[in-house]
Design a protein around this motif. Structure first.
Motif, PDB file in Angstrom:
ATOM      1  N   GLY A   1       0.808  -1.211   0.000  1.00  0.00           N
ATOM      2  CA  GLY A   1       0.000   0.000   0.000  1.00  0.00           C
ATOM      3  C   GLY A   1       0.839   1.259   0.000  1.00  0.00           C
ATOM      4  O   GLY A   1       0.536   2.217  -0.718  1.00  0.00           O
ATOM      5  N   SER A   2       1.905   1.277   0.796  1.00  0.00           N
ATOM      6  CA  SER A   2       2.780   2.451   0.842  1.00  0.00           C
ATOM      7  C   SER A   2       3.402   2.714  -0.523  1.00  0.00           C
ATOM      8  O   SER A   2       3.576   3.872  -0.928  1.00  0.00           O
ATOM      9  N   LEU A   3       3.731   1.643  -1.240  1.00  0.00           N
ATOM     10  CA  LEU A   3       4.313   1.804  -2.573  1.00  0.00           C
ATOM     11  C   LEU A   3       3.275   2.312  -3.569  1.00  0.00           C
ATOM     12  O   LEU A   3       3.529   3.258  -4.326  1.00  0.00           O
ATOM     13  N   LEU A   4       2.082   1.721  -3.543  1.00  0.00           N
ATOM     14  CA  LEU A   4       1.063   2.079  -4.524  1.00  0.00           C
ATOM     15  C   LEU A   4       0.468   3.458  -4.273  1.00  0.00           C
ATOM     16  O   LEU A   4       0.070   4.146  -5.220  1.00  0.00           O
ATOM     17  N   GLY A   5       0.402   3.867  -2.999  1.00  0.00           N
ATOM     18  CA  GLY A   5      -0.228   5.146  -2.673  1.00  0.00           C
ATOM     19  C   GLY A   5       0.449   6.322  -3.353  1.00  0.00           C
ATOM     20  O   GLY A   5      -0.221   7.190  -3.931  1.00  0.00           O
ATOM     21  N   GLY A   6       1.772   6.368  -3.285  1.00  0.00           N
ATOM     22  CA  GLY A   6       2.488   7.467  -3.920  1.00  0.00           C
ATOM     23  C   GLY A   6       2.311   7.469  -5.422  1.00  0.00           C
ATOM     24  O   GLY A   6       2.142   8.527  -6.046  1.00  0.00           O
ATOM     25  N   LEU A   7       2.340   6.286  -6.024  1.00  0.00           N
ATOM     26  CA  LEU A   7       2.168   6.188  -7.480  1.00  0.00           C
ATOM     27  C   LEU A   7       0.771   6.631  -7.898  1.00  0.00           C
ATOM     28  O   LEU A   7       0.603   7.367  -8.884  1.00  0.00           O
ATOM     29  N   TYR A   8      -0.247   6.201  -7.140  1.00  0.00           N
ATOM     30  CA  TYR A   8      -1.625   6.549  -7.488  1.00  0.00           C
ATOM     31  C   TYR A   8      -1.869   8.040  -7.322  1.00  0.00           C
ATOM     32  O   TYR A   8      -2.506   8.686  -8.179  1.00  0.00           O
ATOM     33  N   ALA A   9      -1.363   8.605  -6.212  1.00  0.00           N
ATOM     34  CA  ALA A   9      -1.558  10.035  -5.977  1.00  0.00           C
ATOM     35  C   ALA A   9      -0.861  10.870  -7.043  1.00  0.00           C
ATOM     36  O   ALA A   9      -1.377  11.917  -7.463  1.00  0.00           O
ATOM     37  N   THR A  10       0.307  10.425  -7.491  1.00  0.00           N
ATOM     38  CA  THR A  10       1.026  11.139  -8.554  1.00  0.00           C
ATOM     39  C   THR A  10       0.238  11.123  -9.849  1.00  0.00           C
ATOM     40  O   THR A  10       0.171  12.124 -10.578  1.00  0.00           O
ATOM     41  N   ALA A  11      -0.385   9.997 -10.130  1.00  0.00           N
ATOM     42  CA  ALA A  11      -1.116   9.857 -11.395  1.00  0.00           C
ATOM     43  C   ALA A  11      -2.484  10.521 -11.373  1.00  0.00           C
ATOM     44  O   ALA A  11      -2.912  11.119 -12.371  1.00  0.00           O
ATOM     45  N   PHE A  12      -3.200  10.459 -10.231  1.00  0.00           N
ATOM     46  CA  PHE A  12      -4.599  10.882 -10.215  1.00  0.00           C
ATOM     47  C   PHE A  12      -4.913  11.991  -9.214  1.00  0.00           C
ATOM     48  O   PHE A  12      -6.032  12.510  -9.214  1.00  0.00           O
ATOM     49  N   GLY A  13      -3.984  12.325  -8.327  1.00  0.00           N
ATOM     50  CA  GLY A  13      -4.214  13.397  -7.375  1.00  0.00           C
ATOM     51  C   GLY A  13      -4.580  12.903  -5.989  1.00  0.00           C
ATOM     52  O   GLY A  13      -4.957  11.740  -5.797  1.00  0.00           O
ATOM     53  N   LEU A  14      -4.474  13.818  -5.010  1.00  0.00           N
ATOM     54  CA  LEU A  14      -4.697  13.447  -3.622  1.00  0.00           C
ATOM     55  C   LEU A  14      -6.143  13.048  -3.347  1.00  0.00           C
ATOM     56  O   LEU A  14      -6.420  12.036  -2.709  1.00  0.00           O
ATOM     57  N   THR A  15      -7.085  13.846  -3.823  1.00  0.00           N
ATOM     58  CA  THR A  15      -8.497  13.562  -3.555  1.00  0.00           C
ATOM     59  C   THR A  15      -8.908  12.217  -4.135  1.00  0.00           C
ATOM     60  O   THR A  15      -9.616  11.433  -3.489  1.00  0.00           O
ATOM     61  N   ALA A  16      -8.434  11.935  -5.343  1.00  0.00           N
ATOM     62  CA  ALA A  16      -8.766  10.664  -5.987  1.00  0.00           C
ATOM     63  C   ALA A  16      -8.222   9.478  -5.199  1.00  0.00           C
ATOM     64  O   ALA A  16      -8.819   8.391  -5.187  1.00  0.00           O
ATOM     65  N   THR A  17      -7.105   9.666  -4.513  1.00  0.00           N
ATOM     66  CA  THR A  17      -6.525   8.584  -3.713  1.00  0.00           C
ATOM     67  C   THR A  17      -7.471   8.174  -2.602  1.00  0.00           C
ATOM     68  O   THR A  17      -7.709   6.971  -2.363  1.00  0.00           O
ATOM     69  N   TYR A  18      -8.039   9.155  -1.900  1.00  0.00           N
ATOM     70  CA  TYR A  18      -8.955   8.834  -0.806  1.00  0.00           C
ATOM     71  C   TYR A  18     -10.307   8.348  -1.326  1.00  0.00           C
ATOM     72  O   TYR A  18     -10.944   7.496  -0.702  1.00  0.00           O
ATOM     73  N   ALA A  19     -10.734   8.859  -2.471  1.00  0.00           N
ATOM     74  CA  ALA A  19     -11.982   8.369  -3.063  1.00  0.00           C
ATOM     75  C   ALA A  19     -11.834   6.905  -3.470  1.00  0.00           C
ATOM     76  O   ALA A  19     -12.734   6.088  -3.241  1.00  0.00           O
ATOM     77  N   ALA A  20     -10.690   6.563  -4.066  1.00  0.00           N
ATOM     78  CA  ALA A  20     -10.451   5.172  -4.454  1.00  0.00           C
ATOM     79  C   ALA A  20     -10.374   4.271  -3.227  1.00  0.00           C
ATOM     80  O   ALA A  20     -10.859   3.131  -3.243  1.00  0.00           O
ATOM     81  N   ALA A  21      -9.787   4.782  -2.140  1.00  0.00           N
ATOM     82  CA  ALA A  21      -9.707   4.006  -0.912  1.00  0.00           C
ATOM     83  C   ALA A  21     -11.099   3.729  -0.351  1.00  0.00           C
ATOM     84  O   ALA A  21     -11.375   2.627   0.148  1.00  0.00           O
TER      85      ALA A  21
END
Length: 398
Positions: free
Chosen positions: A358-378
């Motif tokens: 999760g720690s690895l994927l979180g940074g990659l996802y946030a870089t690609a889609f943004g901070l808000t999208a990271t929490y929405a996906a979660a």
């Protein structure tokens, strides 16, 4: 409920509790002082991250093996021996820091030794409560042990560790070495625990423990649920510092205060866990906990108000402690004593693996889609997890 508090926990439990309190103090102090020491020696971020990884790596390498050995050996003696070794390793580091000769390689070696010791000691000591405490009192006992972590490790130890490091960089590590010695003495004073005396093939014993877990529907559901929940949580919170400063508009100090909300919630959870378990029941608490997980990520995806975020984090902190007490009590009831180390090690491995991924994927996802999208996906991911676990959790009781 009256029976829950009427049954005494016994002198041996309080020795175990004291050992846990001392260990949490030492661990919390080192958790803060360790990164400060590495940063004072090398400005390379990879060195700081490497020290943290060196302590996590043994869980990925040795968790299952350590679980098998915890079921083979005298668990009390194993914990004592491991604590002596960990105390010695920290003592060497403290002396090296005091002499000005500590380098990054030595720190990495000590962190690896500490992590390896954790895989053995934590797995073996997990079997102490069911061996020492009557079943009716286990929720209370587990709550008291969680209180050590939330109050001592999260609140008291961290500012103490930073202060000791400022006074003298070697002090936090010397203190932690001493806490391991005290903890070893307290565990050694426990009454002898039954030894399993197993001596079969290590691979077969590990395989049997894994099969037992995944053949037990409730335990399997809890293990998979927590592995995925850890992945989702660590993915979302890998970028939490950016979320706090950019979306909530907090300063560095404000970010630190916001982090305290987790500890506040965790401590409140220790105060209410046993009573909630009696009043609401295990199944409803576990299902409610999954909804709290969804609500946390949904709230963070929608809000820009720090107070709203902090309140939701406090509620989440309560949930994590209550969930931990319920699940630990269920495991203590359903896992045979001779299998406890192996089955617990599978839990630990899935938890650490989920957190690392999760720690690895979180940074990659946030870089690609943004901070808000990271929490929405979660939030969406946890909704799917809740849907998967909802029906199997209906049979959960303690």
């Amino acid at each position: 409920m009256r029976a829950l508090f009427a049954v005494p926990l016994g002198a041996d439990f309080w020795k175990l509790w004291a050992s846990s309190a001392v260990s949490n103090l030492g661990d919390g102090v080192t958790m803060v002082a360790g990164p400060l020491l590495v940063a004072s020696i090398s400005p390379d971020p990879a060195a700081v991250a490497g020290a943290a990884f060196a302590q996590q790596l043994p869980w990925l390498l040795f968790a299952l093996i350590s679980g098998a050995w915890a079921d083979r050996l005298d668990r009390r003696r194993l914990v004592v021996a491991v604590n002596v070794v960990r105390g010695g390793a920290l003592g060497v580091l403290a002396l090296a820091v005091a002499a000005g000769s500590a380098g990054v390689p030595l720190i990495l070696i000590v962190c690896f030794v500490l992590g390896t010791g954790e895989t053995l000691a934590d797995t073996a000591s997990a079997a102490f409560v069911p061996a020492l405490v009557p079943p009716v009192s286990r929720p209370r006992a587990n709550s008291l042990l969680y209180a050590n972590f939330n109050l001592i490790n999260q609140f008291a130890a961290k500012p103490l560790g930073a202060w000791l490091f400022v006074v003298a960089a070697s002090l936090p590590f010397g203190l932690n070495a001493a806490t391991f010695g005290v903890s070893a003495l307290l565990v050694a004073s426990l009454r002898p625990l039954p030894a399993t005396g197993r001596s079969g093939r290590l691979r077969s014993e590990i395989s049997f423990g894994v099969r037992f877990l995944f053949a037990h529907r409730l335990l399997r559901t809890l293990a998979v649920t927590m592995a995925v929940a850890n992945l989702v949580f660590c993915a979302a919170f890998a970028v939490f510092v950016l979320y706090a400063t950019q979306r909530l508009g907090l300063s560095d100090i404000g970010y630190g205060v916001l982090l305290l909300a987790f500890a506040v919630g965790g401590f409140l959870g220790t105060l209410v866990a046993s009573r909630l378990l009696q009043a609401v029941g295990a199944s409803r608490l576990l299902r409610l906990g999954l909804l709290v997980e969804v609500a946390l990520h949904t709230t963070l995806a929608l809000t820009t108000n720090p107070l709203v975020a902090a309140l939701m984090i406090v509620i989440f902190g309560i949930h994590t402690t209550v969930w931990g007490v319920v699940v630990t009590t269920i495991r203590q009831r359903d896992i045979p004593a001779e299998l406890y180390g192996r089955v617990t090690s599978v839990y630990s491995l899935t938890d650490v693996a989920g957190a690392a991924l999760g720690s690895l994927l979180g940074g990659l996802y946030a870089t690609a889609f943004g901070l808000t999208a990271t929490y929405a996906a979660a939030a969406v991911a946890m909704l799917l997890v809740a849907s998967f676990a909802w029906r199997p959790l209906r049979v959960a009781t303690v």
